[in-house]
Design a protein around this motif. Structure first.
Motif, PDB file in Angstrom:
ATOM      1  N   ARG A   1       0.637  -0.774  -0.352  1.00  0.00           N
ATOM      2  CA  ARG A   1       0.412  -0.077   0.121  1.00  0.00           C
ATOM      3  C   ARG A   1       0.858   1.547  -0.172  1.00  0.00           C
ATOM      4  NH1 ARG A   1      -5.157  -1.735   2.178  1.00  0.00           N
ATOM      5  NH2 ARG A   1      -4.811  -3.935   2.958  1.00  0.00           N
ATOM      6  N   LYS A   2       0.121   2.194  -0.499  1.00  0.00           N
ATOM      7  CA  LYS A   2       1.322   3.957  -0.363  1.00  0.00           C
ATOM      8  C   LYS A   2       0.460   4.398   0.921  1.00  0.00           C
ATOM      9  CE  LYS A   2       1.612   8.041  -2.631  1.00  0.00           C
ATOM     10  NZ  LYS A   2       1.660   8.534  -4.021  1.00  0.00           N
ATOM     11  N   TYR A   3      -0.427   3.975   1.448  1.00  0.00           N
ATOM     12  CA  TYR A   3      -0.349   3.811   2.664  1.00  0.00           C
ATOM     13  C   TYR A   3      -0.863   3.392   3.940  1.00  0.00           C
ATOM     14  CZ  TYR A   3      -0.465   8.975   0.078  1.00  0.00           C
ATOM     15  OH  TYR A   3      -0.045   9.756  -0.369  1.00  0.00           O
ATOM     16  N   PRO A   4      -1.127   3.254   4.683  1.00  0.00           N
ATOM     17  CA  PRO A   4      -1.351   2.315   5.445  1.00  0.00           C
ATOM     18  C   PRO A   4      -2.889   2.013   5.652  1.00  0.00           C
ATOM     19  CG  PRO A   4       0.239   3.587   6.983  1.00  0.00           C
ATOM     20  CD  PRO A   4      -0.079   4.485   5.539  1.00  0.00           C
ATOM     21  N   ASN A   5      -3.707   3.005   5.550  1.00  0.00           N
ATOM     22  CA  ASN A   5      -5.436   3.482   5.472  1.00  0.00           C
ATOM     23  C   ASN A   5      -5.598   3.175   4.466  1.00  0.00           C
ATOM     24  OD1 ASN A   5      -5.356   2.130   8.628  1.00  0.00           O
ATOM     25  ND2 ASN A   5      -5.278   5.123   9.114  1.00  0.00           N
ATOM     26  N   GLY A   6      -4.679   3.571   3.435  1.00  0.00           N
ATOM     27  CA  GLY A   6      -5.342   3.154   2.383  1.00  0.00           C
ATOM     28  C   GLY A   6      -4.948   1.487   1.308  1.00  0.00           C
ATOM     29  N   SER A   7      -5.893   1.869  -0.037  1.00  0.00           N
ATOM     30  CA  SER A   7      -5.534   0.832  -1.000  1.00  0.00           C
ATOM     31  C   SER A   7      -4.822   1.295  -2.514  1.00  0.00           C
ATOM     32  CB  SER A   7      -7.664   0.503  -1.379  1.00  0.00           C
ATOM     33  OG  SER A   7      -7.844   1.528  -2.226  1.00  0.00           O
ATOM     34  N   ARG A   8      -4.488   2.288  -2.447  1.00  0.00           N
ATOM     35  CA  ARG A   8      -4.119   2.645  -3.949  1.00  0.00           C
ATOM     36  C   ARG A   8      -2.561   2.351  -3.115  1.00  0.00           C
ATOM     37  NH1 ARG A   8      -3.592   8.518  -4.496  1.00  0.00           N
ATOM     38  NH2 ARG A   8      -1.852   7.787  -6.127  1.00  0.00           N
TER      39      ARG A   8
ATOM     40  N   GLU B   1       0.396  -5.732 -15.652  1.00  0.00           N
ATOM     41  CA  GLU B   1      -0.171  -6.418 -14.408  1.00  0.00           C
ATOM     42  C   GLU B   1      -1.192  -7.183 -14.111  1.00  0.00           C
ATOM     43  OE1 GLU B   1       0.938  -4.143 -10.434  1.00  0.00           O
ATOM     44  OE2 GLU B   1      -1.816  -4.285 -10.749  1.00  0.00           O
ATOM     45  N   TYR B   2      -1.917  -8.163 -14.059  1.00  0.00           N
ATOM     46  CA  TYR B   2      -2.761  -9.275 -13.478  1.00  0.00           C
ATOM     47  C   TYR B   2      -2.791  -9.817 -11.625  1.00  0.00           C
ATOM     48  CZ  TYR B   2      -2.145  -9.990 -18.304  1.00  0.00           C
ATOM     49  OH  TYR B   2      -1.463 -10.507 -19.588  1.00  0.00           O
ATOM     50  N   ARG B   3      -4.628  -8.931 -11.296  1.00  0.00           N
ATOM     51  CA  ARG B   3      -4.059  -8.858 -10.035  1.00  0.00           C
ATOM     52  C   ARG B   3      -6.067  -9.700 -10.019  1.00  0.00           C
ATOM     53  NH1 ARG B   3      -6.267  -3.927 -11.161  1.00  0.00           N
ATOM     54  NH2 ARG B   3      -7.577  -3.276 -10.516  1.00  0.00           N
ATOM     55  N   LEU B   4      -5.622 -11.003  -9.178  1.00  0.00           N
ATOM     56  CA  LEU B   4      -6.824 -10.911  -8.761  1.00  0.00           C
ATOM     57  C   LEU B   4      -8.933 -10.303  -8.497  1.00  0.00           C
ATOM     58  CD1 LEU B   4      -6.093 -14.277  -6.680  1.00  0.00           C
ATOM     59  CD2 LEU B   4      -6.835 -14.162  -8.995  1.00  0.00           C
ATOM     60  N   ALA B   5      -9.853 -10.716  -8.927  1.00  0.00           N
ATOM     61  CA  ALA B   5     -10.431  -9.328  -8.754  1.00  0.00           C
ATOM     62  C   ALA B   5     -11.384  -9.754  -7.275  1.00  0.00           C
ATOM     63  CB  ALA B   5     -11.790  -9.606 -10.266  1.00  0.00           C
ATOM     64  N   ASP B   6     -11.525 -11.113  -6.775  1.00  0.00           N
ATOM     65  CA  ASP B   6     -12.337 -10.940  -5.892  1.00  0.00           C
ATOM     66  C   ASP B   6     -11.371 -10.708  -4.416  1.00  0.00           C
ATOM     67  OD1 ASP B   6     -14.751 -10.660  -6.986  1.00  0.00           O
ATOM     68  OD2 ASP B   6     -15.329 -12.917  -7.418  1.00  0.00           O
ATOM     69  N   THR B   7     -11.198  -9.881  -3.455  1.00  0.00           N
ATOM     70  CA  THR B   7     -10.018 -10.543  -3.008  1.00  0.00           C
ATOM     71  C   THR B   7      -9.920  -9.271  -1.959  1.00  0.00           C
ATOM     72  OG1 THR B   7      -8.842 -10.957  -4.234  1.00  0.00           O
ATOM     73  CG2 THR B   7      -7.582 -10.291  -2.306  1.00  0.00           C
ATOM     74  N   ASN B   8     -10.269 -10.007  -0.720  1.00  0.00           N
ATOM     75  CA  ASN B   8     -10.041  -9.063   0.257  1.00  0.00           C
ATOM     76  C   ASN B   8      -8.934  -8.106   0.414  1.00  0.00           C
ATOM     77  OD1 ASN B   8     -11.400  -7.301   2.756  1.00  0.00           O
ATOM     78  ND2 ASN B   8     -11.807  -8.959   3.949  1.00  0.00           N
ATOM     79  N   ARG B   9      -9.131  -6.635   0.608  1.00  0.00           N
ATOM     80  CA  ARG B   9      -8.212  -6.173   0.539  1.00  0.00           C
ATOM     81  C   ARG B   9      -8.156  -4.346   1.438  1.00  0.00           C
ATOM     82  NH1 ARG B   9      -8.324  -6.511  -5.074  1.00  0.00           N
ATOM     83  NH2 ARG B   9      -6.503  -8.019  -6.359  1.00  0.00           N
ATOM     84  N   SER B  10      -9.447  -4.410   2.227  1.00  0.00           N
ATOM     85  CA  SER B  10      -9.119  -4.137   3.555  1.00  0.00           C
ATOM     86  C   SER B  10      -8.026  -3.936   4.118  1.00  0.00           C
ATOM     87  CB  SER B  10     -10.545  -4.221   4.333  1.00  0.00           C
ATOM     88  OG  SER B  10     -10.171  -5.499   5.126  1.00  0.00           O
TER      89      SER B  10
ATOM     90  N   ARG C   1      -4.433  -5.802   9.740  1.00  0.00           N
ATOM     91  CA  ARG C   1      -2.955  -6.355  10.326  1.00  0.00           C
ATOM     92  C   ARG C   1      -2.633  -4.487  10.604  1.00  0.00           C
ATOM     93  NH1 ARG C   1       0.871 -10.455   7.800  1.00  0.00           N
ATOM     94  NH2 ARG C   1      -0.211  -9.668   5.885  1.00  0.00           N
ATOM     95  N   LYS C   2      -2.368  -4.956  11.665  1.00  0.00           N
ATOM     96  CA  LYS C   2      -2.266  -3.472  12.441  1.00  0.00           C
ATOM     97  C   LYS C   2      -0.947  -2.673  11.547  1.00  0.00           C
ATOM     98  CE  LYS C   2      -2.289  -0.136  15.589  1.00  0.00           C
ATOM     99  NZ  LYS C   2      -2.362  -0.049  17.485  1.00  0.00           N
ATOM    100  N   GLY C   3      -0.909  -1.991  10.470  1.00  0.00           N
ATOM    101  CA  GLY C   3       0.962  -1.257  10.583  1.00  0.00           C
ATOM    102  C   GLY C   3       1.856  -2.538   9.326  1.00  0.00           C
ATOM    103  N   SER C   4       0.613  -2.844   8.609  1.00  0.00           N
ATOM    104  CA  SER C   4       0.925  -4.276   7.446  1.00  0.00           C
ATOM    105  C   SER C   4       0.695  -3.117   6.798  1.00  0.00           C
ATOM    106  CB  SER C   4       0.386  -5.420   7.794  1.00  0.00           C
ATOM    107  OG  SER C   4       0.983  -5.829   6.285  1.00  0.00           O
ATOM    108  N   LEU C   5       1.572  -3.016   5.284  1.00  0.00           N
ATOM    109  CA  LEU C   5       1.822  -1.882   3.396  1.00  0.00           C
ATOM    110  C   LEU C   5       1.433  -3.105   2.868  1.00  0.00           C
ATOM    111  CD1 LEU C   5       3.967   0.211   4.029  1.00  0.00           C
ATOM    112  CD2 LEU C   5       1.672   1.127   4.543  1.00  0.00           C
ATOM    113  N   ARG C   6       1.398  -4.325   3.435  1.00  0.00           N
ATOM    114  CA  ARG C   6       0.471  -5.498   2.716  1.00  0.00           C
ATOM    115  C   ARG C   6      -0.656  -5.351   1.609  1.00  0.00           C
ATOM    116  NH1 ARG C   6       3.766  -9.795   0.842  1.00  0.00           N
ATOM    117  NH2 ARG C   6       5.392  -8.155   1.377  1.00  0.00           N
ATOM    118  N   LEU C   7      -0.618  -5.326   0.005  1.00  0.00           N
ATOM    119  CA  LEU C   7      -1.760  -5.000  -0.590  1.00  0.00           C
ATOM    120  C   LEU C   7      -2.197  -6.241  -1.079  1.00  0.00           C
ATOM    121  CD1 LEU C   7      -4.078  -3.288  -1.468  1.00  0.00           C
ATOM    122  CD2 LEU C   7      -2.740  -2.322  -3.402  1.00  0.00           C
TER     123      LEU C   7
END
Length: 284
Positions: free
Chosen positions: A78-85, A138-147, A150-156
């Motif tokens: 993630r670009k920001y901890p609480n964002g989805s970008r 870039e190929y990314r899965l469509a139906d995936t929960n990206r919210s 984990r606190k402080g994790s940047l993994r999207l």
């Protein structure tokens, strides 16, 4: 730019002429979905690389296979901890999305399994980076929960699948030029090594004889000319060594004329005529 540390073609013993040109649907169904589900892939030919840590021209040597296009599994942050970008910064520049996203659906299904996004690499800092010829799908899965879970994790995304290529094939041309330069350098080193091993004997063996070539051009046989020169030089063999050492040994046997009185004298005790010198004194 070095060589690949691993080569899937050699490790997997792939048949000659093997090509890896999957369609979008094949990439998503047989590779991306299986990778996300931790299932075995049909062919382990796609490398796992965090490509956002590198410039695109550094990635071909990290791929397992490919000459004009290269495939990678990579995580997204993630670009920001609480964002989805997603964070698109990479190496000395950044990836910028271009065009509209494309849904990828398996044959006979209207439900998309993944989303395909096209990106272009810009060298430098946004928003004034210099556009390059490096393209990524870039190929990314469509139906995936990206919210954020984990606190402080940047993994999207744990894994997305990327296809990398150069729009003008400049990478392939550059590598070919590099290989040709390396071959020329090795040939020069081999020639230098062969010259360093030459000896005086080898120089004589390879040396020419311009004198003989000149005789041949004039119609003279070189071996006949050498025999003639040998005959003319044979007189030296008949000389006596004592005669050479005493050059005045034969003077006594030669008659000499008295150039003063025009008189030749003979002395029996000496057994041979010799020059009698009479000195004429000038009158006082």
């Amino acid at each position: 730019m070095g060589r690949r540390t691993r080569d899937a073609e050699a490790e997997l013993n792939l048949p000659p002429g093997f090509r890896f040109h999957p369609t979008d649907e094949e990439l998503v169904v047989h590779y991306l979905c299986r990778k996300a589900a931790c299932q075995r892939l049909p062919v382990p030919i796609i490398a796992e690389v965090d490509l956002y840590k590198y410039d695109p021209w550094e990635l071909p040597e990290k791929a397992l296979f490919g000459q004009r296009e290269w495939y990678f599994f990579t995580p997204r942050d993630r670009k920001y901890p609480n964002g989805s970008r997603p964070n698109r910064a990479a190496g000395s520049g950044y990836w910028k999305a271009t065009g509209a996203d494309k849904p990828v659906s398996p044959p006979g299904s209207g439900r998309p399994l993944a989303i395909k996004k096209a990106l272009v690499f810009y060298h430098g800092k946004a928003p004034r980076g210099l556009k390059t010829d490096w393209i990524m799908h870039e190929y990314r899965l469509a139906d995936t929960n990206r919210s954020p879970n984990r606190k402080g994790s940047l993994r999207l995304d744990d894994w997305v699948l990327c296809r990398l290529y150069n729009k003008k094939n400049s990478w392939e041309k550059k590598m070919q030029a590099k290989e040709e330069a390396a071959m020329e350098t090795s040939e020069i080193n081999e020639d230098a090594g062969s010259d360093s091993l030459r000896t005086p004997e080898s120089d004589i063996e390879h040396a020419g004889f311009p004198e003989l070539d000149d005789l041949v051009r004039r119609g003279c046989h070189p071996f006949h000319t050498l025999e003639k020169l040998k005959e003319e030089s044979d007189w030296f063999v008949d000389l006596n060594l004592e005669e050479l050492q005493n050059p005045f040994a034969g003077i006594a046997s030669l008659p000499v004329v008295d150039v003063v009185n025009q008189e030749c004298c003979f002395f029996p005790s000496m057994g041979s005529p010799y020059l009698k010198t009479t000195q004429i004194m000038p009158p006082f």
